[in-house]
Each structure stands twice: as C-alpha cells, then as structure tokens.
Design a protein around this motif. Structure first.
Motif, PDB file in Angstrom:
ATOM      1  N   ASP A 123      18.947  -3.133   1.846  1.00  0.00           N
ATOM      2  CA  ASP A 123      18.134  -2.341   0.892  1.00  0.00           C
ATOM      3  C   ASP A 123      16.660  -2.735   0.971  1.00  0.00           C
ATOM      4  O   ASP A 123      15.948  -2.713  -0.046  1.00  0.00           O
ATOM      5  CB  ASP A 123      18.655  -2.528  -0.532  1.00  0.00           C
ATOM      6  N   GLU A 124      16.190  -3.048   2.175  1.00  0.00           N
ATOM      7  CA  GLU A 124      14.778  -3.462   2.319  1.00  0.00           C
ATOM      8  C   GLU A 124      13.842  -2.345   1.884  1.00  0.00           C
ATOM      9  O   GLU A 124      12.798  -2.585   1.290  1.00  0.00           O
ATOM     10  CB  GLU A 124      14.512  -3.829   3.789  1.00  0.00           C
ATOM     11  N   GLU A 125      14.200  -1.101   2.158  1.00  0.00           N
ATOM     12  CA  GLU A 125      13.278   0.009   1.864  1.00  0.00           C
ATOM     13  C   GLU A 125      13.083   0.255   0.373  1.00  0.00           C
ATOM     14  O   GLU A 125      12.255   1.090  -0.013  1.00  0.00           O
ATOM     15  CB  GLU A 125      13.784   1.299   2.537  1.00  0.00           C
ATOM     16  N   THR A 126      13.841  -0.481  -0.445  1.00  0.00           N
ATOM     17  CA  THR A 126      13.599  -0.360  -1.885  1.00  0.00           C
ATOM     18  C   THR A 126      13.335  -1.739  -2.484  1.00  0.00           C
ATOM     19  O   THR A 126      13.583  -1.976  -3.664  1.00  0.00           O
ATOM     20  CB  THR A 126      14.821   0.288  -2.580  1.00  0.00           C
ATOM     21  N   HIS A 142      -0.698   1.556  -3.526  1.00  0.00           N
ATOM     22  CA  HIS A 142      -1.744   0.735  -2.895  1.00  0.00           C
ATOM     23  C   HIS A 142      -1.093  -0.384  -2.076  1.00  0.00           C
ATOM     24  O   HIS A 142      -0.099  -0.974  -2.520  1.00  0.00           O
ATOM     25  CB  HIS A 142      -2.613   0.060  -3.966  1.00  0.00           C
ATOM     26  N   ARG A 143      -1.661  -0.659  -0.922  1.00  0.00           N
ATOM     27  CA  ARG A 143      -1.301  -1.883  -0.185  1.00  0.00           C
ATOM     28  C   ARG A 143      -2.567  -2.731  -0.197  1.00  0.00           C
ATOM     29  O   ARG A 143      -3.607  -2.319   0.333  1.00  0.00           O
ATOM     30  CB  ARG A 143      -0.839  -1.550   1.229  1.00  0.00           C
ATOM     31  N   ILE A 144      -2.440  -3.924  -0.836  1.00  0.00           N
ATOM     32  CA  ILE A 144      -3.613  -4.707  -1.227  1.00  0.00           C
ATOM     33  C   ILE A 144      -4.039  -5.696  -0.143  1.00  0.00           C
ATOM     34  O   ILE A 144      -3.243  -6.522   0.308  1.00  0.00           O
ATOM     35  CB  ILE A 144      -3.308  -5.468  -2.534  1.00  0.00           C
ATOM     36  N   ALA A 154       4.511  -4.236  -8.642  1.00  0.00           N
ATOM     37  CA  ALA A 154       3.286  -4.878  -8.139  1.00  0.00           C
ATOM     38  C   ALA A 154       3.576  -6.300  -7.700  1.00  0.00           C
ATOM     39  O   ALA A 154       4.390  -6.997  -8.329  1.00  0.00           O
ATOM     40  CB  ALA A 154       2.239  -4.915  -9.245  1.00  0.00           C
ATOM     41  N   TYR A 155       2.960  -6.694  -6.575  1.00  0.00           N
ATOM     42  CA  TYR A 155       2.911  -8.132  -6.295  1.00  0.00           C
ATOM     43  C   TYR A 155       1.742  -8.441  -5.380  1.00  0.00           C
ATOM     44  O   TYR A 155       1.263  -7.591  -4.631  1.00  0.00           O
ATOM     45  CB  TYR A 155       4.221  -8.681  -5.730  1.00  0.00           C
ATOM     46  N   GLU A 156       1.242  -9.650  -5.525  1.00  0.00           N
ATOM     47  CA  GLU A 156       0.012 -10.076  -4.856  1.00  0.00           C
ATOM     48  C   GLU A 156       0.217 -10.183  -3.341  1.00  0.00           C
ATOM     49  O   GLU A 156       1.363 -10.308  -2.877  1.00  0.00           O
ATOM     50  CB  GLU A 156      -0.435 -11.440  -5.407  1.00  0.00           C
ATOM     51  N   ILE A 161       0.196  -4.495   7.419  1.00  0.00           N
ATOM     52  CA  ILE A 161      -0.422  -3.522   6.506  1.00  0.00           C
ATOM     53  C   ILE A 161       0.595  -2.906   5.553  1.00  0.00           C
ATOM     54  O   ILE A 161       0.232  -2.199   4.621  1.00  0.00           O
ATOM     55  CB  ILE A 161      -1.098  -2.402   7.313  1.00  0.00           C
ATOM     56  N   ALA A 162       1.898  -3.237   5.779  1.00  0.00           N
ATOM     57  CA  ALA A 162       2.932  -2.734   4.861  1.00  0.00           C
ATOM     58  C   ALA A 162       3.640  -3.946   4.262  1.00  0.00           C
ATOM     59  O   ALA A 162       3.091  -5.036   4.237  1.00  0.00           O
ATOM     60  CB  ALA A 162       3.908  -1.816   5.599  1.00  0.00           C
ATOM     61  N   ASN A 163       4.850  -3.750   3.799  1.00  0.00           N
ATOM     62  CA  ASN A 163       5.526  -4.860   3.115  1.00  0.00           C
ATOM     63  C   ASN A 163       6.951  -5.037   3.613  1.00  0.00           C
ATOM     64  O   ASN A 163       7.554  -4.109   4.138  1.00  0.00           O
ATOM     65  CB  ASN A 163       5.524  -4.612   1.610  1.00  0.00           C
ATOM     66  N   THR A 164       7.455  -6.244   3.431  1.00  0.00           N
ATOM     67  CA  THR A 164       8.774  -6.578   3.987  1.00  0.00           C
ATOM     68  C   THR A 164       9.595  -7.376   2.980  1.00  0.00           C
ATOM     69  O   THR A 164       9.129  -7.689   1.889  1.00  0.00           O
ATOM     70  CB  THR A 164       8.588  -7.476   5.230  1.00  0.00           C
ATOM     71  N   ASP A 165      10.773  -7.782   3.445  1.00  0.00           N
ATOM     72  CA  ASP A 165      11.644  -8.634   2.625  1.00  0.00           C
ATOM     73  C   ASP A 165      11.213 -10.099   2.661  1.00  0.00           C
ATOM     74  O   ASP A 165      11.836 -10.946   2.018  1.00  0.00           O
ATOM     75  CB  ASP A 165      13.091  -8.538   3.155  1.00  0.00           C
ATOM     76  N   THR A 166      10.148 -10.413   3.419  1.00  0.00           N
ATOM     77  CA  THR A 166       9.819 -11.844   3.582  1.00  0.00           C
ATOM     78  C   THR A 166       9.448 -12.505   2.262  1.00  0.00           C
ATOM     79  O   THR A 166       9.576 -13.730   2.125  1.00  0.00           O
ATOM     80  CB  THR A 166       8.638 -12.034   4.564  1.00  0.00           C
ATOM     81  N   ARG A 167       9.025 -11.712   1.261  1.00  0.00           N
ATOM     82  CA  ARG A 167       8.611 -12.381   0.010  1.00  0.00           C
ATOM     83  C   ARG A 167       9.798 -13.066  -0.661  1.00  0.00           C
ATOM     84  O   ARG A 167       9.625 -13.933  -1.507  1.00  0.00           O
ATOM     85  CB  ARG A 167       7.929 -11.390  -0.909  1.00  0.00           C
ATOM     86  N   HIS A 168      11.001 -12.739  -0.239  1.00  0.00           N
ATOM     87  CA  HIS A 168      12.175 -13.411  -0.829  1.00  0.00           C
ATOM     88  C   HIS A 168      12.399 -14.794  -0.208  1.00  0.00           C
ATOM     89  O   HIS A 168      13.239 -15.549  -0.669  1.00  0.00           O
ATOM     90  CB  HIS A 168      13.426 -12.558  -0.609  1.00  0.00           C
ATOM     91  N   PHE A 204       6.636   6.131  11.760  1.00  0.00           N
ATOM     92  CA  PHE A 204       7.215   5.245  10.739  1.00  0.00           C
ATOM     93  C   PHE A 204       7.450   6.049   9.467  1.00  0.00           C
ATOM     94  O   PHE A 204       6.504   6.643   8.936  1.00  0.00           O
ATOM     95  CB  PHE A 204       6.233   4.114  10.386  1.00  0.00           C
ATOM     96  N   HIS A 205       8.679   6.112   8.994  1.00  0.00           N
ATOM     97  CA  HIS A 205       9.022   6.876   7.778  1.00  0.00           C
ATOM     98  C   HIS A 205       8.685   8.345   7.940  1.00  0.00           C
ATOM     99  O   HIS A 205       8.640   9.089   6.962  1.00  0.00           O
ATOM    100  CB  HIS A 205       8.265   6.340   6.541  1.00  0.00           C
ATOM    101  N   GLY A 206       8.450   8.762   9.187  1.00  0.00           N
ATOM    102  CA  GLY A 206       7.999  10.143   9.399  1.00  0.00           C
ATOM    103  C   GLY A 206       8.932  10.919  10.302  1.00  0.00           C
ATOM    104  O   GLY A 206      10.095  10.583  10.476  1.00  0.00           O
TER     105      GLY A 206
HETATM  106  N1  LIG Z   1       8.973  -1.952   3.845  1.00  0.00           N
HETATM  107  C1  LIG Z   1       8.786  -0.806   2.993  1.00  0.00           C
HETATM  108  C2  LIG Z   1       9.490  -0.969   1.665  1.00  0.00           C
HETATM  109  C3  LIG Z   1       8.907  -2.018   0.806  1.00  0.00           C
HETATM  110  C4  LIG Z   1       7.956  -1.687  -0.121  1.00  0.00           C
HETATM  111  C5  LIG Z   1       7.408  -2.660  -0.970  1.00  0.00           C
HETATM  112  C6  LIG Z   1       7.886  -3.965  -0.892  1.00  0.00           C
HETATM  113  C7  LIG Z   1       8.830  -4.324   0.068  1.00  0.00           C
HETATM  114  C8  LIG Z   1       9.346  -3.333   0.908  1.00  0.00           C
HETATM  115  C9  LIG Z   1       7.304  -0.496   2.801  1.00  0.00           C
HETATM  116  O1  LIG Z   1       6.494  -1.271   3.207  1.00  0.00           O
HETATM  117  O2  LIG Z   1       6.991   0.519   2.223  1.00  0.00           O
END
Ligand SMILES: N[C@@H](Cc1ccccc1)C(=O)O
Ligand SMILES: CCCCCC(=O)O
Ligand SMILES: [Zn+2]
Ligand SMILES: [Zn+2]
Length: 513
Positions: free
Chosen positions: A196-199, A370-372, A401-403, A441-448, A472-474
């Motif tokens: 469930d990484e995409e959420t 936003h991607r910060i 939100a997370y930093e 530039i995007a986000n991952t599960d690594t914050r866990h 990507f996602h497209g």
């Molecule tokens: N990896 C996806 C889903 C995601 C969003 C936000 C945090 C973690 C994962 C993205 O960057 O959009």
C-alpha cells in the motif's frame, strides 16, 4: 580633465573586477578538481550477468497482469494484491525454500524476507519496493492494455512496470539466480515488499518496519528503496546519462481549500460564485510558484557531481554557481522534472463543485498537493499559500503532511551510497553513466525506516528519456525489455557489491547490459 580622470579610474576599476571574475570562473571550472570517485578501475572482469529472456520475461509480464490497485489509505484491491503475493511465493522456489532465507507475510499482503549471512559482525542492509499500483485513468489513451503485460516494439507496457514492480521482481529474480548458483552471503540482508505504498504505506511498510523491530533489528547499514532514476537527455547540458541517487527526499503537504456560498436559483447569480472564487485561488497558486531554493539544498551537490561531464558552457556555469545561480534557477524552472528539484512544487489535483446545471454551487473544494523542498518546511509552504490567496472566505484543512526527510551522506567512504553508485556504474558503464546524489522529488515508504539507518537512498534502475517522466502514474507506463534486464542485473550487482565488508574498487565491465 577631472571628469576624464574619474571615468578612466572607474573603467580601470571595472576592468580589474572583470579580470578577477574571469580568473575565478576559469579556476573553478578547470582547476578545482571535478569530484572523482574513490574507486579505481582494473578489477577482474565480472561476468556474472542475467539474460532476460523466456521465463524471466514471461514472469514479469505475468506480474504486470495483477491489478493490485490502492486508492486511499486502507482501500485497495485486496484480491489482486493477494494474487500478487501468492504469485511471488510460487514463482521463486529457491527464495522461498532456501535454508538461508526466512520469509513471512505481514499485514495480510506485504512480504518480509531475511537472507542470513555468515558474518554476524557485518551490519545487514535492506532492499525495499512495493507491488501495489495507482489506478488507471484514460484507458483509451493506452497503446496497450495497462494490465496486459504485452511487449510492443521492445517495451513491456503496463501499470507498475516503472512504479514499482521492476524493483520488487528485479530483486526477486536476482536473489533467485544467486541462490541457484550457490551464493552464500557474508552480510545478511532484508527484503521488504509493501502492498500500500501509493497510499502512504500505513499498513505495509509500517507493519514491515514493526516486524523488523520485533525481530530485534536495530541498525541497518543502508536502505535502498524506489526513487530517482537514470536520466538521459533530461538534464540540460549533459550528453551522458546520469543516475541520480535520492540521498534526500522532499516533504509532502496535501491541503484542502473549501468555500461555502448561499447557493440558490441560477437565474439570480451573485457577482462571483464559489467556483469563481476558488478558480481565482487556483490561478494565483499556479501563477506564483513557491520560491526557488536552488543552491540551498542537495541539488547543489547534484550539479557539483556532474559539472565536469557537462558541455563547456554548462560546465563553466555549474562550476560557478556563486555567480550564475539566478540564471541556472531560471533554466531549471522551465521543465517539470528539473523544476521539481529546485523548489517546493504546487499541484492542484482535485477540484469539486456544483450540483446541478440550474443551481448556484453551494460549495467548492480544491485539493493541492505540495512536495516540499528539503530547505523548506510544511509551515512555510502553508503560510506562502495563505498569504498569496488571501481570501477570508476560504477554509484551509491539512489532509496529510510531513517534513522533508533527513539527508543521507554521499561521501567517498559512505558504504551504502558508494555501493549503489558502483552498481549503477557497472550496469550502465557502456553508456558512460555519471552518478550523483539528488533529492527525490516524490515520496516513498522510506519514512517508516528512519530509525534503522541514516543511510537511506531512493533509486530505481529505470532508464528514462525526456518523454518518460509523464508515464509515472500516467498513460502508457512501460519499461523496455533491455531496461528490465538492466534492472535485474542492477540488483544482482548491488547484492554482490554489498556483500563485501568494505568498499571494493570498481569492477571493470566488458558486457553491455
Ligand atoms: N509514492 C507516492 C505515494 C506517496 C505519497 C506520499 C507519501 C508517501 C507515498 C507519491 O509520491 O505520490
Ligand atoms: C519517482 C519514484 C516514485 C515515487 C513514489 C511513488 O509514486 O510510488
Ligand atoms: Zn507511485
Ligand atoms: Zn512507487
């Protein structure tokens, strides 16, 4: 006479300033040694290499056919994710039967593997990825069935081919190959595949990390997850492919702006509707991007690492950012991919309003994602939006939100970064790849997994040309058969390189992957 003397002394002063600037620019461009790597070549040929054909290709095509879509937190296609999980367990017999490997299902669908090494003194590493995918929109625009796994003109088409089944199945193929060939690791390592990484990974990655803690794992030498990729023809001024290793990751802020209006009969409209007010807010956000942070964050290191490989004009510019930052910032702002590296991005992703053609909309809401940038914060991003929109009628709600995540090191002696770099150089040696640290530039599960290591990297062995990032996602997500083969061999090289107690000189490679 005095005026003439004044003018000539000013000219003299300006020309000496110009001469000084010129000396600085030339020195920084040609004299300051470009970043060299610690590893020297001339190692024995490493002929270990997996050819992707027959069942290796068919297995990946089969993997693409599973429609394990995740929609919102805890809402996903469980049946298809279960099928993917069971397909993995069935398709890699060595991985799932070797006495060196323990595996378990976590949170019903995710998978955790422990591959036991012989030297308990070597700190284990973790390779991770995810096998859930985002939904498919505009199905009619796809050249091939998004869940068909079909090969067309040398490309495997499908949702998840580059996000992120190439990682999960690339790792599995390489471990299966190694175990088949009697590989006995010295350094233990873990594999964590989330569902469930995409959420946000609230079940999968969160559960996998918890399971690692329960097993007594305290420290990981390094973690490698999906992330930045190999870019060819995308970074201006660079005619070589660049493998960007995400040593930092942006933060994330998902906002909802909403506005209530009186509504009523559309025959008696107010001067401005909810929709109009919200459209104005959206237009302000899109026409006033968050400020460029170029030169304040990890992106500076990216260009310092690649400057010496750039065409001369760019090399002069990138080696003298003290002078050219405004110009470079403008240039990088022009493309979505490079713009995302230098600033907090603003994406208006949802706009809902209106109930009927002859009813004034009583409500309008917009979601902004936003991607910060690592040099900014959630609060700064929110403050910028509110001051810009400046409309007291609008209510602001934070959905998530997370930093920005902690920055990982990329020095010559940092084992994790250098092992990833070396593996990328081995796989794409034929193309003259340059490797550099970068911000994901995007986000991952690594914050866990932040508590397990300071050495967390985000890199997918995906080879991208200018027309690929929108996949990507497209629409028409795809990976070439050649790149799928490179992905498998990237993880093969990585696992072997990581199995050393310390950094080894770079293996020279003759084969083109
Ligand atoms: N990896 C996806 C889903 C995601 C969003 C936000 C945090 C973690 C994962 C993205 O960057 O959009
Ligand atoms: C660019 C790498 C992908 C980011 C994480 C995701 O969308 O799954
Ligand atoms: Zn994704
Ligand atoms: Zn992903």
């Amino acid at each position: 006479m005095a005026a003439r003397r004044f003018v000539s002394s000013v000219c003299g002063f300006l020309s000496s300033i110009f001469a000084l600037l010129l000396i600085i620019v030339i020195t920084r461009t040609f004299v300051l040694a470009p970043r060299k790597h610690s590893a020297e070549p001339c190692q024995p040929q490493d002929t270990d290499f997996i050819k992707v054909e027959g069942e290796l290709l068919e297995r990946f095509q089969a993997a693409i056919r599973f429609q394990g879509v995740s929609y919102t937190p805890h809402v996903y296609n469980g049946e298809e994710l279960a099928k993917t999980r069971d397909f993995i367990i069935k398709s890699y017999p060595k991985v799932h039967s070797s006495p060196l490997v323990e595996y378990e299902v976590v949170a019903n669908y995710s998978l955790l593997y422990t591959v036991r090494g012989s030297d308990a003194l070597l700190t284990p590493f973790l390779l991770m990825g995810h096998f859930d995918v985002v939904p498919v929109e505009n199905r009619e625009k796809w050249e091939e069935d998004p869940f068909g796994g079909n090969v067309k003109n040398g490309f495997i088409y499908g949702r998840g081919t580059i996000d992120n089944k190439q990682t999960v199945f690339g790792i599995l193929e390489s471990v299966e190959y190694l175990l088949k060939n009697g590989f006995q690791p010295k350094r233990s390592f873990y594999l964590a595949f989330g569902h469930d990484e995409e959420t946000g990974g609230l079940e999968g990655a969160a559960g996998l990390a918890e399971r690692l803690r329960e097993k007594g794992v305290e420290k990981l030498e390094f973690v490698l997850d999906e992330g930045m990729t190999v870019l060819d023809g995308i970074v201006p001024g660079l005619d070589k492919p660049v493998a960007l290793i995400g040593s930092s990751e942006k933060g994330s802020l998902t906002l909802k702006m909403s506005i209530n209006c009186t509504g009523g009969h559309s025959s008696m409209p107010e001067k401005e509707s909810c929709i109009g007010a919200m459209a104005r807010a959206v237009s302000l956000l899109e026409n006033n991007p968050q400020p460029s942070m170029f030169g304040t964050g990890p992106e500076k290191a990216t260009f310092e690492h690649i400057a010496h490989k750039m065409a001369l004009p760019f090399r002069v510019v990138m080696s003298n950012l003290w002078l050219f930052t405004p110009a470079v910032s403008w240039m990088l702002s022009r493309k979505p991919t490079t713009n995302a590296i230098i600033r907090t991005t603003t994406a208006v992703t949802m706009f809902n309003a209106g109930v009927k053609v002859n009813v004034i909309a009583p409500y309008a809401e917009v979601v902004v994602n936003h991607r910060i940038h690592p040099s900014s914060t959630v609060q700064e991003t929110l403050n910028y939006d509110k001051q810009l929109v400046n409309d007291p009628r609008i209510q602001w709600d934070i959905i998530a939100a997370y930093e920005p995540l902690p920055k990982s090191p990329y020095g010559d002696t940092d084992f994790g970064y250098q092992t990833i770099r070396m593996s990328a150089e081995q796989v794409w040696a034929y193309a003259g790849v340059v490797v550099a640290p970068a911000t994901l530039i995007a986000n991952t599960d690594t914050r866990h997994y932040l508590n397990f290591s300071e050495n967390i990297y985000r890199f997918s062995p995906t080879y991208m040309y200018p027309d690929d990032p929108p996949r990507f996602h497209g629409v028409n997500e795809r990976i070439s058969v050649k790149n799928w083969e490179q992905a498998v061999n990237f993880y093969l090289h990585l696992i072997k390189n990581a199995d050393e107690a310390k950094l080894q000189p770079l293996h020279s490679h003759g084969h083109e992957l």
